[in-house]
Design a protein around this motif. Structure first.
Motif, PDB file in Angstrom:
ATOM      1  N   THR A 357      37.108  61.828  33.217  1.00 32.71           N
ATOM      2  CA  THR A 357      38.117  61.205  32.384  1.00 32.71           C
ATOM      3  C   THR A 357      39.040  62.293  31.879  1.00 32.71           C
ATOM      4  O   THR A 357      38.620  63.178  31.157  1.00 32.71           O
ATOM      5  CB  THR A 357      37.465  60.483  31.183  1.00 32.71           C
ATOM      6  N   ALA A 358      40.288  62.234  32.263  1.00 28.79           N
ATOM      7  CA  ALA A 358      41.242  63.237  31.820  1.00 28.79           C
ATOM      8  C   ALA A 358      41.604  62.975  30.376  1.00 28.79           C
ATOM      9  O   ALA A 358      41.873  61.847  29.987  1.00 28.79           O
ATOM     10  CB  ALA A 358      42.502  63.184  32.684  1.00 28.79           C
ATOM     11  N   THR A 359      41.602  64.001  29.568  1.00 24.69           N
ATOM     12  CA  THR A 359      41.894  63.876  28.155  1.00 24.69           C
ATOM     13  C   THR A 359      43.124  64.708  27.839  1.00 24.69           C
ATOM     14  O   THR A 359      43.057  65.923  27.850  1.00 24.69           O
ATOM     15  CB  THR A 359      40.703  64.375  27.309  1.00 24.69           C
ATOM     16  N   HIS A 360      44.230  64.056  27.580  1.00 31.58           N
ATOM     17  CA  HIS A 360      45.454  64.738  27.209  1.00 31.58           C
ATOM     18  C   HIS A 360      45.658  64.515  25.729  1.00 31.58           C
ATOM     19  O   HIS A 360      45.840  63.392  25.278  1.00 31.58           O
ATOM     20  CB  HIS A 360      46.645  64.196  27.997  1.00 31.58           C
ATOM     21  N   THR A 413      45.438  71.165  30.236  1.00 32.24           N
ATOM     22  CA  THR A 413      44.873  69.884  30.642  1.00 32.24           C
ATOM     23  C   THR A 413      43.356  69.985  30.642  1.00 32.24           C
ATOM     24  O   THR A 413      42.788  70.977  31.099  1.00 32.24           O
ATOM     25  CB  THR A 413      45.364  69.487  32.051  1.00 32.24           C
ATOM     26  N   THR A 414      42.710  68.955  30.112  1.00 27.08           N
ATOM     27  CA  THR A 414      41.256  68.945  30.002  1.00 27.08           C
ATOM     28  C   THR A 414      40.695  67.698  30.673  1.00 27.08           C
ATOM     29  O   THR A 414      41.259  66.614  30.548  1.00 27.08           O
ATOM     30  CB  THR A 414      40.820  68.975  28.523  1.00 27.08           C
ATOM     31  N   VAL A 538      30.156  68.430  32.554  1.00 31.43           N
ATOM     32  CA  VAL A 538      30.920  69.624  32.195  1.00 31.43           C
ATOM     33  C   VAL A 538      32.323  69.222  31.764  1.00 31.43           C
ATOM     34  O   VAL A 538      32.799  68.128  32.074  1.00 31.43           O
ATOM     35  CB  VAL A 538      31.007  70.625  33.370  1.00 31.43           C
ATOM     36  N   GLN A 539      32.959  70.118  31.062  1.00 29.61           N
ATOM     37  CA  GLN A 539      34.356  69.961  30.678  1.00 29.61           C
ATOM     38  C   GLN A 539      35.159  71.083  31.332  1.00 29.61           C
ATOM     39  O   GLN A 539      34.786  72.250  31.241  1.00 29.61           O
ATOM     40  CB  GLN A 539      34.498  70.025  29.159  1.00 29.61           C
ATOM     41  N   VAL A 540      36.235  70.709  31.984  1.00 27.55           N
ATOM     42  CA  VAL A 540      37.079  71.675  32.679  1.00 27.55           C
ATOM     43  C   VAL A 540      38.452  71.694  32.002  1.00 27.55           C
ATOM     44  O   VAL A 540      39.062  70.643  31.794  1.00 27.55           O
ATOM     45  CB  VAL A 540      37.229  71.325  34.167  1.00 27.55           C
ATOM     46  N   THR A 541      38.894  72.877  31.652  1.00 31.55           N
ATOM     47  CA  THR A 541      40.195  73.046  31.004  1.00 31.55           C
ATOM     48  C   THR A 541      41.047  74.000  31.830  1.00 31.55           C
ATOM     49  O   THR A 541      40.580  75.086  32.204  1.00 31.55           O
ATOM     50  CB  THR A 541      40.030  73.604  29.580  1.00 31.55           C
ATOM     51  N   VAL A 542      42.272  73.602  32.118  1.00 33.06           N
ATOM     52  CA  VAL A 542      43.212  74.434  32.878  1.00 33.06           C
ATOM     53  C   VAL A 542      44.458  74.636  32.025  1.00 33.06           C
ATOM     54  O   VAL A 542      45.090  73.671  31.583  1.00 33.06           O
ATOM     55  CB  VAL A 542      43.582  73.782  34.222  1.00 33.06           C
ATOM     56  N   THR A 543      44.804  75.895  31.782  1.00 32.67           N
ATOM     57  CA  THR A 543      46.004  76.235  31.018  1.00 32.67           C
ATOM     58  C   THR A 543      47.013  76.868  31.956  1.00 32.67           C
ATOM     59  O   THR A 543      46.733  77.886  32.604  1.00 32.67           O
ATOM     60  CB  THR A 543      45.671  77.200  29.869  1.00 32.67           C
ATOM     61  N   HIS A 544      48.192  76.246  32.019  1.00 31.39           N
ATOM     62  CA  HIS A 544      49.251  76.693  32.926  1.00 31.39           C
ATOM     63  C   HIS A 544      50.431  77.203  32.113  1.00 31.39           C
ATOM     64  O   HIS A 544      50.924  76.532  31.210  1.00 31.39           O
ATOM     65  CB  HIS A 544      49.697  75.542  33.836  1.00 31.39           C
ATOM     66  N   GLN A 545      50.893  78.408  32.431  1.00 31.16           N
ATOM     67  CA  GLN A 545      52.068  78.980  31.790  1.00 31.16           C
ATOM     68  C   GLN A 545      53.269  78.759  32.710  1.00 31.16           C
ATOM     69  O   GLN A 545      53.351  79.373  33.781  1.00 31.16           O
ATOM     70  CB  GLN A 545      51.879  80.482  31.539  1.00 31.16           C
ATOM     71  N   PRO A 546      54.182  77.851  32.356  1.00 27.29           N
ATOM     72  CA  PRO A 546      55.332  77.571  33.238  1.00 27.29           C
ATOM     73  C   PRO A 546      56.174  78.819  33.489  1.00 27.29           C
ATOM     74  O   PRO A 546      56.254  79.702  32.650  1.00 27.29           O
ATOM     75  CB  PRO A 546      56.103  76.507  32.460  1.00 27.29           C
TER      76      PRO A 546
END
Length: 546
Positions: A357-360, A413-414, A538-546
């Protein structure tokens, strides 16, 4: 070890006036070895006796479980729970976790033999001597936090952390006890129809509301416990059970001024959403700061999880209109798929099913509306807005002249996903990872095994060295030879022979290329998973720097 039924407590404490008595059955010999003396306490799940181990000639506490070793299916279920309880605690050799010595079947009952703690519970100490100082509370909090970390590492949740389940040794050190309602996350819940097992005022909101629980739930209960023993009152206790349930789920905690520098730590631990609570590392740092005598509070503890962030709009010189009635955005709670947390009572959360489940997360907390008598506050707000607009104008001109670089805010995004032990590499769906992204994989709950017939369950870090070496004959089944069997592994596809990461409880890395994140148990899928069992969430978090 306490019974943990929420209404009665039975403990291994041995102080005068705390349930001691002759007790029917005193003088019985259990399993041909343990001679029972007096009753230390009673509860819904068992009776705790002071006893003597005649084989090793030492005093012990023996918990007589009110569970027959024969009977119908309900009895067998309770029996399995009791066995798991003893095994779970026995796997945690820790100075602040009660020691379990033996599990015996005698006289048609189960008996758990454990160390005898010669001291009162925190609840009794509070009743007899009053609240603790913030520094003393922080010291005990550090000990209990370390105990919970060890318990969680064994794949166990305590589920009933409260002052009555913390015993004090003669030297004043704390011991976490009563794992009577702790379960290993194997899908079998310790609730009966319409009944919650545990103490309501110390239950985390997600547990009260029937959502998924995890290590953060025990940390919430720790926060409520520390607030009680330092402030002298339970933050959520109400005269009636329904009111207590409502307070836990929706109300802000009632915190005493006695907490002093401890207050920010407590407030952070008691956040309604488990994803907003601090990590054990941040909690330990804050408690250590107070325990070492600092009277100034630590800065507000950061949230342990990322959020999808949105760039803040640049203020314009024109005055902002008066906000319309309704919730206004602020840095507060989370919004998941359009639902505000916490969810209404009866809402079910994730339960470790496959998929994710994507959590924004954005913010959704009502902002107080200005009244007709707040003109001075309005004028102050207009002044601040004008100042912000002027600053924005200056910054804009600097951007145009090239003095300041034009940058964009990072986007985080998590998502949450179940990783099965019976499947090979499993892609984390719904996420695109680009080169340079920061990727974090955090264990939430669950257990698995690479041989459910002969080998016990384990967590994301895999098996101990001894167990791993005992499986040396099957070493060809490993995906990553250097890691133990059962380790949670991660890799980023998109390049030839991508490196294998041992994720364990938490893994953070920077993506060297774009690709898809895949997760698996350290056991080759096509040949060796026929005897596997279990799932990790598990929880996966991705941080993107534009």
């Amino acid at each position: 070890m306490l019974s943990g039924d929420g209404d009665h407590q039975a403990g291994t404490r041995s102080e005068h006036g705390s349930g001691r008595g002759s007790g029917r059955g005193s003088g019985r010999l259990v399993a041909g070895r343990y001679l029972l003396h007096d009753i230390l306490g009673q509860g819904g799940m068992g009776t705790v006796w002071r006893a003597h181990d005649q084989l090793l000639d030492r005093p012990v506490a023996v918990k007589e479980l009110h569970i027959l070793t024969h009977g119908d299916e309900e009895h067998r279920i309770r029996l399995r729970r009791a066995v798991r309880e003893a095994r779970a605690v026995a796997r945690v050799p820790h100075p602040h976790v009660v020691g379990v010595h033996d599990l015996a079947e005698s006289q048609d009952r189960l008996w758990i033999v454990m160390e005898l703690i010669e001291g009162p519970s925190l609840a009794q100490h509070l009743t007899e001597h009053g609240p603790l100082t913030a520094q003393h509370t922080a010291t005990l909090g550090l000990q209990l936090l370390d105990a919970l970390v060890a318990v969680h590492a064994a794949g166990t949740l305590h589920r009933d952390v409260k002052p009555a389940n913390v015993l004090l040794r003669r030297d004043g050190n704390a011991v976490l006890t009563d794992f009577g309602i702790a379960v290993l996350d194997d899908g079998e819940f310790l609730t009966t129809t319409g009944e919650l097992i545990g103490s309501l005022e110390f239950m985390a909101p997600e547990r009260v509301m029937g959502a998924e629980v995890g290590p953060a739930s025990d940390l919430w209960s720790l926060g409520a416990t520390l607030a009680t023993v330092c402030g002298g009152q339970s933050p959520f206790r109400r005269p009636a059970r329904p009111a207590t349930l409502h307070a836990v789920a929706y109300a802000e905690p009632t915190l005493s001024e006695r907490l002093g520098p401890l207050r920010p730590v407590i407030e952070a631990l008691l956040r309604k959403s488990p994803h907003e609570r601090p990590t054990t590392t941040h909690t330990r740092q804050a408690l250590h700061h107070i325990a070492t005598g600092h009277t100034d509070p630590e800065p507000l503890l950061p949230s342990p999880t990322g959020h999808t962030t949105r760039p803040t709009p640049t203020p314009t010189p024109t005055p902002a209109p008066t906000p319309a009635p309704g919730p206004q955005l602020a840095d507060a709670d989370t919004l998941t798929r359009g639902r505000q947390h916490p969810a209404p009572a009866g809402h079910s959360g994730q339960s470790g099913q496959s998929g994710q489940t994507a959590t924004h997360t954005t913010s959704l907390r009502p902002t107080p509306q200005p009244s007709s008598s707040s003109r001075g506050a309005k004028r102050l707000g207009w002044t601040l807005a004008a100042t912000a607009a002027l600053a924005a104008g200056v910054a804009g001109s600097l951007f145009l002249t090239g003095v300041l670089p034009l940058t964009k805010d990072p986007v985080t995004t998590t998502t949450r996903q179940a990783v099965k032990s019976t499947t090979g590499w499993q892609p984390v769906r719904g996420m695109t990872i680009q080169q340079g992204d920061k990727v974090t994989v955090r264990f939430l709950s669950g257990q698995w095994t690479v041989d459910h017939v002969n080998i016990p369950m384990t967590g994301p870090a895999g098996y101990t060295t001894a167990i791993d070496q005992s499986l040396a004959g099957a070493k060809d089944c490993k995906i990553k030879p250097a890691a133990p069997f059962g380790t949670l592994l991660a890799r980023l596809t998109g390049q030839q022979n991508p490196p294998l990461h041992s994720a364990g409880r938490k893994l953070t890395f920077k993506a060297a290329d774009e690709g898809t994140l895949q997760l698996a148990i350290n056991d080759i899928a096509d040949r060796c998973v026929h005897d596997n069992k279990g799932t990790l969430t598990v929880q996966v978090t991705v941080t993107h720097q534009p």
